[in-house]
Design an enzyme around this catalytic site. Sequence first.
Site, PDB file in Angstrom:
ATOM      1  N   HIS A   1       0.829  -1.217   0.000  1.00 14.79           N
ATOM      2  CA  HIS A   1       0.000   0.000   0.000  1.00 14.79           C
ATOM      3  C   HIS A   1       0.871   1.279   0.000  1.00 14.79           C
ATOM      4  CE1 HIS A   1      -3.409  -2.575   1.095  1.00 14.79           C
ATOM      5  NE2 HIS A   1      -2.762  -3.003   2.141  1.00 14.79           N
TER       6      HIS A   1
HETATM    7  O1  RIB Z   1      -4.951   0.167   4.472  1.00 13.10           O
HETATM    8  C1  RIB Z   1      -3.554   0.195   4.335  1.00 13.10           C
HETATM    9  C2  RIB Z   1      -2.964   1.308   5.121  1.00 13.10           C
HETATM   10  O2  RIB Z   1      -3.246   1.122   6.501  1.00 13.10           O
HETATM   11  C3  RIB Z   1      -1.430   1.341   5.033  1.00 13.10           C
HETATM   12  O3  RIB Z   1      -0.985   2.654   5.185  1.00 13.10           O
HETATM   13  C4  RIB Z   1      -1.006   0.505   6.200  1.00 13.10           C
HETATM   14  O4  RIB Z   1       0.287   0.856   6.684  1.00 13.10           O
HETATM   15  C5  RIB Z   1      -2.043   0.887   7.218  1.00 13.10           C
HETATM   16  O5  RIB Z   1      -1.627   2.096   7.835  1.00 13.10           O
END
Ligand code: RIB
Length: 329
Positions: free
Chosen positions: A240
């Site tokens: 992500h």
């Molecule tokens: O949904 C993914 C996000 O949430 C990413 O930034 C992960 O590190 C969590 O913070």
Amino acid sequence: MTLPVIISCDPGIDDAVALAVAFGSPELKVLAVAATAGNVSLERATANAAALLDLLGVAADFPVYSGAAAPLAGGERIADEPVHGVGGLGGVLLPDSTRSIEPDAVAHMAGLILDRPGEVTLLALGPLTDVGHLFNRFPDTIAAIGQLVIMGGAVFSQGNVTLSAEFNFYADPEAAALVLERGQRIRLVPLDVTRKAVVDRPTATMLAGLPSPAGEIGAMLVDMCNTMVARGRPDGAVMHDPLAAAAVIEQSLITWQAATATVELHGALTRGAVVADVRGVSGREPNIRYGRDVAAANFLTMLTERLKGLGLPGTARPRPARPERETTP
Ligand code: RIB
Ligand code: CA
């Protein structure tokens, strides 16, 4: 010319990989790293950020700024996200850092942004609490931010915390709503594209076999793969935050779509969900661009090359940037 960037993060394994990409990419000049509560507590996120900067060989006088411990509207913060393992970095225990931890991340972010109107990219990789505080306390920063790149939300994709909400937005929906409504030049990197950016176990294992610091990052990714398999999910680590960082370096990795978007705050099943109009039926001008598709293979190639290059001669090691002006709340 290098692009000045401020990183707000909640490390977290994928935050750790994003920091490695940012500091390992000569296209970027990281001005500041601000830790915020999210995947783990503020205290743990701050300690993890400091230890990660040590691991990445960042100058010892480059501080970590400490941000928000709880959501913008108050109340309890979201529970730790177990996918990040023991300590938040996949069970990888880094030496405690002696790096300076400076309070009031928001004031420092404001100073750096206002010193460079239109130039700074704010890369938000955790809950948007600190960005919300920035907008409330220093409203001039809204127009002064060069671009606001946010990892968060699920636009036409299922959530990952509830059926409709993604973790960062669900952790602080009020902040997410405020930032999307008032922010400018927003590029949102949602689950719609990040779910296509997956490091598989063979790649994670290869990275774990490399010398430090790539080896430690790889070990975190192997742990995340193990957690996903234990949960009955596909064997792989979703990147992500690294995709959001890569999108700052190479915007064309992502196909962007303009939308008029906000965040639902009151629905029993939909709190924290992104509500996006891409057909202009709302009668409002688009306020974001979101990632509708991604060149996943190109991203993964870039990611593994940048991680393999960590610690080699010539990798960027920025000095700390201090605001020229002190910003008063
Ligand atoms: O949904 C993914 C996000 O949430 C990413 O930034 C992960 O590190 C969590 O913070
Ligand atoms: Ca994060």
